[in-house]
Write an enzyme that holds these catalytic residues in place. Structure first.
Site, PDB file in Angstrom:
ATOM      1  N   ARG B  22       0.201   6.414  14.436  1.00  0.00           N
ATOM      2  CA  ARG B  22      -1.182   6.529  13.973  1.00  0.00           C
ATOM      3  C   ARG B  22      -1.290   7.596  12.893  1.00  0.00           C
ATOM      4  O   ARG B  22      -0.477   8.497  12.818  1.00  0.00           O
ATOM      5  CB  ARG B  22      -2.137   6.827  15.133  1.00  0.00           C
ATOM      6  CG  ARG B  22      -1.873   8.118  15.835  1.00  0.00           C
ATOM      7  CD  ARG B  22      -2.771   8.251  17.084  1.00  0.00           C
ATOM      8  NE  ARG B  22      -2.604   9.556  17.678  1.00  0.00           N
ATOM      9  CZ  ARG B  22      -3.413  10.582  17.440  1.00  0.00           C
ATOM     10  NH1 ARG B  22      -4.424  10.447  16.640  1.00  0.00           N
ATOM     11  NH2 ARG B  22      -3.185  11.747  18.025  1.00  0.00           N
ATOM     12  N   THR B  23      -2.303   7.424  12.027  1.00  0.00           N
ATOM     13  CA  THR B  23      -2.439   8.334  10.897  1.00  0.00           C
ATOM     14  C   THR B  23      -2.897   9.703  11.369  1.00  0.00           C
ATOM     15  O   THR B  23      -3.926   9.826  12.022  1.00  0.00           O
ATOM     16  CB  THR B  23      -3.486   7.787   9.914  1.00  0.00           C
ATOM     17  OG1 THR B  23      -3.100   6.468   9.522  1.00  0.00           O
ATOM     18  CG2 THR B  23      -3.575   8.663   8.682  1.00  0.00           C
ATOM     19  N   LEU B  24      -2.124  10.713  11.050  1.00  0.00           N
ATOM     20  CA  LEU B  24      -2.482  12.069  11.443  1.00  0.00           C
ATOM     21  C   LEU B  24      -2.970  12.896  10.261  1.00  0.00           C
ATOM     22  O   LEU B  24      -3.886  13.686  10.380  1.00  0.00           O
ATOM     23  CB  LEU B  24      -1.280  12.774  12.084  1.00  0.00           C
ATOM     24  CG  LEU B  24      -0.781  12.108  13.367  1.00  0.00           C
ATOM     25  CD1 LEU B  24       0.569  12.691  13.763  1.00  0.00           C
ATOM     26  CD2 LEU B  24      -1.773  12.298  14.501  1.00  0.00           C
TER      27      LEU B  24
END
Lengths: 270, 245
Positions: B22-24
């Protein structure tokens, strides 16, 4: 249509290339009480005959609001019709939610037709036994479609389905060329007159029919009994005048008597 | 090494392995977009820079694209997420065209679709790291709206993302008015972009202006703004804070 050895299964073709189960499903539509639809460039009117099982019961709901801009009238197995209406409402509201914009009716009927087609090609299903007159708006104006149990759909200027619909169709065929430019009021009048044709002799009363209207700038809604009766009065009175002076005195009284609910005016009327 | 059975991203918050999916943080980012409604439609401006942290790494990134017949999308934030959004919209427009029925997606529909996408991703703790600007004209009606990476969405007569919110919008609030001509609109946007060029560290002096009207979308060729660095205040920048540290 007679029984034959190719009609047990919807997935069995006959040697002449017919699917009998699908055709039998279309017969079911012809048995239901009449539903009529007409459209002008800006409005669609759906009307139907209210048939109750018995004097004791209410009549079945045959016209459903799908959205502010789409309505549907059904003929045939009303239970199937109800389920399909629920599907249409669901599609419509999901589209509205995602795009904040009304679902074009032309796209809805294709979804509906594709859904019906599935049931003609699965051995564990049966075709929907209901014909649907879908009226609605999209970017190019008002449209009226007929969806068939076979999965076909057609666009119409005016159409009638169900029992004794041929009488209504004959009436509509005479008048349809004027519908495109018709005013809203004339369209409603033509719808009620078409309903009258299917009654074949029975006196036309507002309790016997349900009428709905939708149009550009006018969300789908049902006409109340009073409004319908007023329209009926405009042509019923004319007809009675034409019948001759001898009956002129009796006629108004008859009209009044017929109205005051001697028959099946059920509490669940629309 | 412990073996974690990869579960679906419903557990993205807790599962370490799902974490890497997931985009952090954003990596390659575009800076502000500024857009205004004008007489014939919408004007949108953006520079062509893609920063990699503090490095101005890419200098030819088009951050504004036409969507269908009626819309123009501008994006700031993660460039790869913008490209992903373009793919989603490509599919959306393709399916819309395949209907071939005279109905078409307008800017309002595209904006709402994007809002749903952005909000749903945010709810899964896997955002598309962009702030999007959606402008368009359909049937004579001009539309301009914005969606952020957390799904906040609204319409206005003028919008700006990122630094533009702080530096450009005050100018627009003072100087925007309805029915701007094309020339005045461009002048106004250039004024905003110039301020951003002076003050936003990730802005570069290579910008495009896009316009969308009932006729369609045109994106200008890249050009640069004239800048003036001889302001007195720029002459001795450390005047007010001399010292060795």
């Amino acid at each position: 249509m007679f029984r034959n050895q190719y009609d047990t299964d919807v997935t069995t073709w006959s040697p002449t290339g017919r699917l009998f189960q699908v055709e039998y499903a279309m017969e079911a539509v012809k048995q239901g009480s009449a539903a009529i639809g007409l459209r002008s460039r800006t409005h669609v009117v759906l009307a139907c005959v209210n048939k109750a099982q018995s004097e004791l019961s209410s009549h079945q709901k045959k016209i459903f609001k799908v959205d502010d801009h789409i309505g549907v009238a059904i003929a045939g197995l009303t239970a199937d019709g109800r389920v399909l209406s629920r599907y249409m409402r669901s599609e419509s509201i999901n589209h509205s939610f995602t795009y904040e914009s009304p679902l074009p009716v032309g796209r809805l009927v294709v979804h509906l037709a594709d859904k019906a087609q599935v049931c003609t090609q699965r051995s564990w299903k049966r075709p929907y036994g209901v014909g649907l007159l879908v009226g609605g708006l999209d970017e190019s104006g008002a449209h009226l479609y007929y969806n068939c149990p076979s999965g076909n759909y057609f666009e119409y200027q005016a159409f009638a389905i169900g029992s004794r619909s041929q009488a209504a169709k004959t009436y509509l065929e005479r008048r349809f060329e004027s519908f495109e430019e018709s005013s809203r009021e004339d369209l409603i009048k033509d719808a009620i007159l078409a309903v009258r044709e299917t009654l074949q002799g029975e006196t036309l009363k507002s309790s016997l029919c349900t009428v709905s209207v939708l149009g550009v700038g006018e969300p789908f809604h049902f006409l109340d009994q009073e409004t319908i009766q007023k329209v009926i009065d405009t042509f019923e009175k004319v007809a009675e005048e034409e019948e001759g002076e001898a009956e002129a005195a009796a006629a108004p009284a008859e009209q009044g008597g017929g109205d005051s609910g001697d028959l099946d005016v059920a509490p669940m009327e629309m | 090494m412990t073996f974690t059975i990869p579960i679906d991203n419903g557990d993205a918050v807790k599962n370490a392995e799902a974490d890497s999916q997931r985009t952090l943080y954003p990596y390659v980012t575009g800076t502000s977009i500024v857009a205004i409604k004008y007489k014939d439609g919408v004007l949108m401006a953006s520079d062509m820079g893609g920063s990699y942290g503090s490095t101005l790494r890419y200098k030819n990134i088009e951050r504004m694209k036409a969507i269908g017949k009626h819309s123009l999308l501008g994006a700031s934030g993660e460039i790869s997420d913008f490209q992903e959004i373009l793919r989603y919209l490509d599919e959306l427009v393709l399916n819309d065209n395949m209907w071939d029925d005279g109905n078409s997606l307008g800017p309002k529909e595209v904006h709402n679709y994007l809002t749903r996408v952005m909000y749903n991703r945010r709810n899964k703790f896997n955002p598309l790291w962009n702030t999007l600007v959606l402008g368009g004209v359909k049937n004579g009606e001009t539309y301009l709206g914005m969606v952020s990476m957390i799904g906040v969405s609204f319409e206005d007569n003028h919008v700006a993302t990122g630094f533009g919110n702080h530096l450009a919008r005050p100018i627009l609030r003072d100087e925007w008015h309805a029915d701007l001509s094309f020339e005045d609109g461009v002048k106004l946007l250039e004024k905003c972009m110039r301020v951003l060029l002076y003050r936003d560290r990730s802005a570069i002096n290579k910008l495009q202006i896009a316009k969308i009207t009932e006729e369609g979308v045109t994106v200008s060729q890249p050009y640069s703004l004239k800048t003036f660095w001889e302001f007195k205040a720029f002459h001795n920048p450390t005047a007010g804070a001399e010292g060795s540290w």
